[in-house]
Design a protein around this motif. Structure first.
Motif, short mmCIF file in Angstrom:
data_model
loop_
_atom_site.label_atom_id
_atom_site.label_comp_id
_atom_site.label_asym_id
_atom_site.label_seq_id
_atom_site.Cartn_x
_atom_site.Cartn_y
_atom_site.Cartn_z
N LYS A 97 0.92 -10.58 0.52
CA LYS A 97 1.23 -10.85 -1.12
C LYS A 97 0.58 -9.72 -1.66
N ARG A 98 -0.80 -9.44 -1.36
CA ARG A 98 -1.43 -8.27 -2.31
C ARG A 98 -0.80 -7.00 -1.97
N VAL A 99 -0.54 -6.66 -0.66
CA VAL A 99 0.19 -5.38 -0.49
C VAL A 99 1.34 -5.16 -1.19
N PHE A 100 2.44 -6.41 -0.92
CA PHE A 100 3.85 -6.23 -1.45
C PHE A 100 3.53 -6.13 -3.02
N ASP A 101 2.73 -6.69 -3.70
CA ASP A 101 2.55 -6.69 -5.22
C ASP A 101 1.91 -5.61 -5.76
N GLY A 248 18.47 -11.11 17.34
CA GLY A 248 19.30 -10.28 16.32
C GLY A 248 19.97 -11.01 15.11
N THR A 249 19.92 -12.50 15.19
CA THR A 249 20.20 -13.27 13.92
C THR A 249 19.05 -13.26 12.89
N SER A 250 19.53 -13.58 11.65
CA SER A 250 18.58 -13.72 10.68
C SER A 250 18.88 -14.76 9.42
N GLU A 251 17.99 -15.08 8.78
CA GLU A 251 17.99 -16.24 7.66
C GLU A 251 17.42 -15.39 6.49
N GLU A 252 18.11 -15.88 5.07
CA GLU A 252 17.69 -15.01 4.10
C GLU A 252 16.96 -16.14 3.14
N PHE A 253 16.04 -15.81 2.20
CA PHE A 253 15.38 -16.62 1.30
C PHE A 253 15.32 -15.88 0.14
N ASP A 254 14.92 -16.71 -1.06
CA ASP A 254 14.68 -16.03 -2.27
C ASP A 254 13.24 -16.00 -2.53
N GLY A 255 12.54 -15.02 -2.96
CA GLY A 255 11.14 -14.97 -3.20
C GLY A 255 10.37 -14.22 -1.95
N LEU A 256 9.17 -14.09 -2.04
CA LEU A 256 8.43 -13.54 -0.74
C LEU A 256 8.21 -14.72 0.24
N TYR A 257 8.96 -14.31 1.40
CA TYR A 257 8.73 -15.50 2.34
C TYR A 257 7.60 -15.55 3.20
N LEU A 258 6.79 -16.48 3.13
CA LEU A 258 5.32 -16.33 3.70
C LEU A 258 4.98 -17.67 4.90
N ASP A 259 6.18 -18.54 5.03
CA ASP A 259 6.00 -19.42 5.84
C ASP A 259 5.99 -19.21 7.21
N TYR A 260 6.44 -17.97 7.74
CA TYR A 260 6.29 -17.46 8.86
C TYR A 260 4.86 -17.44 9.47
N ILE A 261 4.17 -17.28 8.48
CA ILE A 261 2.67 -17.14 8.97
C ILE A 261 1.95 -18.61 8.92
N CYS A 262 2.05 -19.40 9.85
CA CYS A 262 1.39 -20.72 10.01
C CYS A 262 0.89 -20.93 11.20
#
Length: 262
Positions: A97-101, A248-262
């Motif tokens: 988040k820090r780097v993106f912002d 190769g498949t993908s999912e889209e989200f609104d906002g900065l998606y961080l839930d992958y890091i858990c």
């Protein structure tokens, strides 16, 4: 007269005898008094025993607390693997988040990132691979490690634009694929002496023999890693994220998606 004197002497003897009896009574009371210190000694022994029990209980409690603390702390101030496993997601999320912002703030709201997780040093805690910038021309790839003292280490720049995160299915090692305008390179990396190092590369050109990147990757046993990407085009636009799966498949989200890091 002699009789009076005799009677007087007799009375004196009686009085003397009474006085002796009084001394004997006093001695008896004194003997009674000498027994009191024995009771005091017994009480002190009981108090000492109680104190020893209390001290033993306190020591036991202290030992239990120490044992509990030892399960989360290792010698030399290092946190146990279990503790690090619980802590690293929040630290990585904050860094992404820090780097993106900061990237967006420095470029009038424009920013783009891609990040992935892979246990490069095989210690049970994955490293964070983070690519960021505004476009392929200025992308930089940094790798972060969550060390034994729960500190975030930035290991530096390990690549830039026109790249994809991959791995060698034969060794499990991290591979970076670079490709631009028909030219390409597969860059092999290993973990060595606390950092990531490139050990080899395979260069090729797209032509009739190599019609696509995927054909060459399949031949070499190289697989795409799953990753999360996010971007915003200006300060008035919202953030869009996508989760690119390895197949190769993908999912889209609104906002900065961080839930992958858990």
């Amino acid at each position: 007269m002699k009789r009076i004197i005799a009677l007087t002497c007799f009375a004196a003897l009686l009085l003397a005898g009474c006085g002796k009896t009084g001394n004997s009574s006093s001695s008896s009371e004194s003997g009674s008094t000498t027994t009191e210190p024995v009771s005091t000694t017994a009480a002190s022994a009981e108090d000492t025993t109680a104190a020893e029990i209390t001290t033993t209980e306190a020591a036991s409690t202290t030992d239990e607390s120490k044992t509990e603390a030892d399960t989360t702390k290792e010698p030399d101030g290092m946190v146990s693997a279990g503790g690090r496993m619980d802590m690293y997601p929040a630290v990585y999320q904050a860094e992404v988040k820090r780097v993106f912002d900061e990237t967006a703030a420095e470029n009038n709201g424009m920013a783009s990132i891609e990040y992935a997780l892979r246990d490069l040093d095989v210690d049970g805690i994955p490293e964070l691979i983070l690519k960021y910038g505004t476009c392929e021309a200025d992308f930089r790839i940094h790798i972060y490690r969550f060390d034994e003292e729960c500190e975030l280490q930035d290991l530096g720049v390990f690549g830039g634009g026109h790249t994809s995160f991959c791995y060698d299915e034969n060794t499990g090692n991290f591979v970076l694929l670079w490709g631009h305008m028909g030219s390409a390179s597969i860059m092999y990396n290993v973990w060595e002496n606390g950092t990531l190092k490139q050990t080899d590369h395979y260069d090729f050109t797209l032509d009739e023999q190599n019609p696509s990147y995927d054909a060459v990757l399949e031949e070499k046993g190289i697989k795409h890693m799953e990753f999360v990407g996010a971007y915003t085009i200006d300060s008035n636009s919202g953030i869009k994220s996508y989760f690119q799966h390895g197949d190769g498949t993908s999912e889209e989200f609104d906002g900065l998606y961080l839930d992958y890091i858990c």
